[in-house]
Design a protein around this motif. Structure first.
Motif, mmCIF file in Angstrom:
data_model
loop_
_atom_site.group_PDB
_atom_site.id
_atom_site.type_symbol
_atom_site.label_atom_id
_atom_site.label_comp_id
_atom_site.label_asym_id
_atom_site.label_seq_id
_atom_site.Cartn_x
_atom_site.Cartn_y
_atom_site.Cartn_z
ATOM 1 N N ILE A 16 0.865 -1.186 0.000
ATOM 2 C CA ILE A 16 0.000 0.000 0.000
ATOM 3 C C ILE A 16 0.893 1.225 0.000
ATOM 4 C CG2 ILE A 16 -1.792 1.271 1.243
ATOM 5 C CD1 ILE A 16 -2.690 -1.345 2.478
ATOM 6 N N GLU A 17 0.642 2.124 -0.918
ATOM 7 C CA GLU A 17 1.415 3.364 -1.005
ATOM 8 C C GLU A 17 0.961 4.341 0.082
ATOM 9 O OE1 GLU A 17 3.893 3.800 -2.963
ATOM 10 O OE2 GLU A 17 3.664 2.018 -4.226
ATOM 11 N N GLY A 18 1.918 5.067 0.656
ATOM 12 C CA GLY A 18 1.598 6.019 1.707
ATOM 13 C C GLY A 18 0.646 7.107 1.254
ATOM 14 N N ARG A 19 0.720 7.504 -0.017
ATOM 15 C CA ARG A 19 -0.152 8.588 -0.508
ATOM 16 C C ARG A 19 -1.619 8.166 -0.518
ATOM 17 N NH1 ARG A 19 2.765 6.816 -4.975
ATOM 18 N NH2 ARG A 19 1.545 5.723 -6.586
ATOM 19 N N GLU A 20 -1.878 6.857 -0.543
ATOM 20 C CA GLU A 20 -3.263 6.396 -0.530
ATOM 21 C C GLU A 20 -3.898 6.487 0.852
ATOM 22 O OE1 GLU A 20 -4.060 2.841 -3.182
ATOM 23 O OE2 GLU A 20 -1.922 2.562 -2.751
ATOM 24 N N LEU A 21 -3.096 6.791 1.854
ATOM 25 C CA LEU A 21 -3.588 6.851 3.232
ATOM 26 C C LEU A 21 -3.580 8.266 3.792
ATOM 27 C CD1 LEU A 21 -1.698 3.713 4.608
ATOM 28 C CD2 LEU A 21 -4.069 3.842 3.839
ATOM 29 N N GLN A 22 -3.464 9.247 2.935
ATOM 30 C CA GLN A 22 -3.433 10.635 3.372
ATOM 31 C C GLN A 22 -4.866 11.151 3.521
ATOM 32 O OE1 GLN A 22 -0.458 12.144 4.206
ATOM 33 N NE2 GLN A 22 0.318 10.077 3.804
ATOM 34 N N VAL A 23 -5.329 11.298 4.766
ATOM 35 C CA VAL A 23 -6.662 11.828 5.081
ATOM 36 C C VAL A 23 -6.454 13.074 5.940
ATOM 37 C CG1 VAL A 23 -8.931 11.341 6.043
ATOM 38 C CG2 VAL A 23 -7.573 9.474 5.052
ATOM 39 N N PRO A 24 -6.775 14.276 5.425
ATOM 40 C CA PRO A 24 -6.428 15.505 6.139
ATOM 41 C C PRO A 24 -7.010 15.613 7.540
ATOM 42 C CG PRO A 24 -7.061 15.975 3.866
ATOM 43 C CD PRO A 24 -7.366 14.534 4.104
ATOM 44 N N ASP A 25 -8.256 15.143 7.739
ATOM 45 C CA ASP A 25 -8.895 15.326 9.049
ATOM 46 C C ASP A 25 -8.956 14.024 9.852
ATOM 47 O OD1 ASP A 25 -10.757 13.936 7.611
ATOM 48 O OD2 ASP A 25 -12.299 15.477 7.655
ATOM 49 N N LEU B 281 -10.591 7.389 12.084
ATOM 50 C CA LEU B 281 -11.324 8.478 11.452
ATOM 51 C C LEU B 281 -12.619 8.769 12.192
ATOM 52 C CD1 LEU B 281 -11.029 7.222 7.744
ATOM 53 C CD2 LEU B 281 -9.417 8.696 8.986
ATOM 54 N N ASP B 282 -13.047 10.017 12.094
ATOM 55 C CA ASP B 282 -14.400 10.417 12.500
ATOM 56 C C ASP B 282 -15.231 10.484 11.231
ATOM 57 O OD1 ASP B 282 -16.750 11.677 13.253
ATOM 58 O OD2 ASP B 282 -15.776 13.074 14.621
ATOM 59 N N TYR B 283 -16.177 9.554 11.073
ATOM 60 C CA TYR B 283 -16.905 9.462 9.809
ATOM 61 C C TYR B 283 -17.801 10.659 9.548
ATOM 62 C CZ TYR B 283 -20.602 7.705 12.901
ATOM 63 O OH TYR B 283 -21.521 7.543 13.909
ATOM 64 N N ALA B 284 -17.967 11.559 10.564
ATOM 65 C CA ALA B 284 -18.753 12.775 10.352
ATOM 66 C C ALA B 284 -17.927 13.892 9.718
ATOM 67 C CB ALA B 284 -19.359 13.257 11.671
ATOM 68 N N HIS B 285 -16.592 13.744 9.703
ATOM 69 C CA HIS B 285 -15.741 14.745 9.060
ATOM 70 C C HIS B 285 -15.811 14.567 7.548
ATOM 71 C CE1 HIS B 285 -13.083 15.169 12.912
ATOM 72 N NE2 HIS B 285 -14.275 15.739 13.045
ATOM 73 N N SER B 286 -15.800 15.670 6.840
ATOM 74 C CA SER B 286 -16.041 15.636 5.394
ATOM 75 C C SER B 286 -14.953 14.877 4.639
ATOM 76 C CB SER B 286 -16.158 17.058 4.859
ATOM 77 O OG SER B 286 -14.989 17.813 5.174
ATOM 78 N N ALA B 287 -13.675 15.174 4.927
ATOM 79 C CA ALA B 287 -12.594 14.513 4.198
ATOM 80 C C ALA B 287 -12.556 13.013 4.514
ATOM 81 C CB ALA B 287 -11.253 15.163 4.536
ATOM 82 N N SER B 288 -12.813 12.660 5.771
ATOM 83 C CA SER B 288 -12.831 11.245 6.146
ATOM 84 C C SER B 288 -13.980 10.517 5.470
ATOM 85 C CB SER B 288 -12.949 11.107 7.669
ATOM 86 O OG SER B 288 -11.815 11.626 8.320
#
Length: 327
Positions: free
Chosen positions: A4-13, A45-52
């Motif tokens: 798994i590439e690290g860039r695929e796991l970049q979630v801002p929030d 993750l908080d599934y209520a956050h938009s980016a997540s």
């Protein structure tokens, strides 16, 4: 998927985004990282956050079958195999501000040997406990060990809450022995909390037992043995819950009995008082008709003599009731 590439796991929030280092610690997920089964990544993750929420619905790393489950669609504890991964739903005691502990918090986890994706909306203190261990270098080293540590923390908090409820029931029992009735709604709240815990902790115990028995590739024999110990410990907590529910039923019956006895004593006392003053009420009513011919109406000491007679009559009735053991 081998890597798994690290860039695929970049979630801002993301609440937490770590890669386990295999030594009990973590490192932040770098854009250029290569994630393998030796060093799995963990996204919380908080599934209520938009980016997540967007990442959960668009990432190719998750099977379609778990997207809705990770987004808050399932709440009862359960475990199911989905492709190469496992979907797990667990419940935690709610220690958030302005919330009751029995308003349980849900944590949802999708796991493979390379990736751990967990979601929640309200804060889960068991997660923070594991994060603190990881930051101190004494946390889990792989996916199976991570799940065991999370399950252990969840069970610890559940056991503490069950013990707290047990202590409250003992306090109510001690107070009731001294004829002290609990505040209205106090026992009902305890019973509700016991029943809610029983409803969700029973399937959670079954989840732990299944995880201990299934031959998941990312759990070794030691992890399975510890998971079975956790399931057994939660099972003992469920036994305590069943006993506590039965004790609250007995408490409810005893409270009803104590209140009925108190009401009967008051009614009995009022009845005796009415019986004591019944003859005097008859005489005062008779002498108060204001008709001619009443004995002593012209005597200067007639009223005083009449009052002394009433007092003697009251004492006589009281003596008679005492002799009959009604008082």
């Amino acid at each position: 998927m081998e890597v798994i590439e690290g860039r695929e796991l970049q979630v801002p929030d993301a609440v937490y985004a770590y890669q386990l280092d295999g030594k009990g610690g973590v490192t932040p997920i770098d854009y250029e990282d290569k994630v393998t089964c030796d060093e799995p990544c963990w996204l919380h993750l908080d599934y209520a956050h938009s980016a997540s929420a967007e990442w959960l619905t668009t990432t190719p790393l998750l099977p379609d079958a778990v997207r809705e489950a990770l987004s808050g669609e399932s709440s009862r504890p359960r475990v199911s195999r989905v492709g190469d991964g496992t979907m797990i739903t667990l419940r935690s005691i709610n220690f958030n501000t302005n919330s009751r502990p029995d308003q349980l918090v849900t944590i949802r986890v999708y796991m493979t040997d390379k990736l751990i994706v967990s979601t929640r909306h309200r804060k889960v203190y068991s997660i923070d406990q594991v994060v603190n261990d990881l930051q101190n270098g004494s946390g889990p080293t792989n996916s199976g060990n991570w799940l065991v540590e999370i399950s252990d923390a969840l069970t610890d908090h559940a056991s503490e809450f069950i013990e707290d409820l047990h202590d409250k029931i003992i306090d109510l029992e001690d107070a009731l022995l001294e004829q002290q009735i609990p505040e209205r709604g106090q026992l009902a709240l305890i019973r509700k909390q016991l029943i809610v815990l029983r409803r969700y902790m029973a399937p959670q115990r079954d989840v732990f037992s299944r995880l201990a028995s299934d031959r998941l590739p990312w759990m070794n024999d030691d992890d399975r043995r510890r998971m079975q110990d956790i399931a057994d410990r939660l099972g003992r907590g469920l036994d305590d819950l069943d006993g506590s529910i039965a004790r609250t039923a007995i408490l409810s019956d005893e409270i009803t009995t104590v209140m009925a006895d108190a009401m009967n004593r008051r009614t009995y006392t009022m009845s005796l008082l009415a019986m004591v003053f019944l003859p005097t009420t008859f005489l005062t009513g008779l002498f108060g008709v204001n008709l001619g011919g009443i004995p002593g109406n012209t005597a200067p000491f007639g009223f005083g003599s009449f009052c002394l007679m009433l007092l003697a009559l009251v004492l006589g009735v009281g003596w008679w009731l005492k002799r009959r053991r009604w008082l």
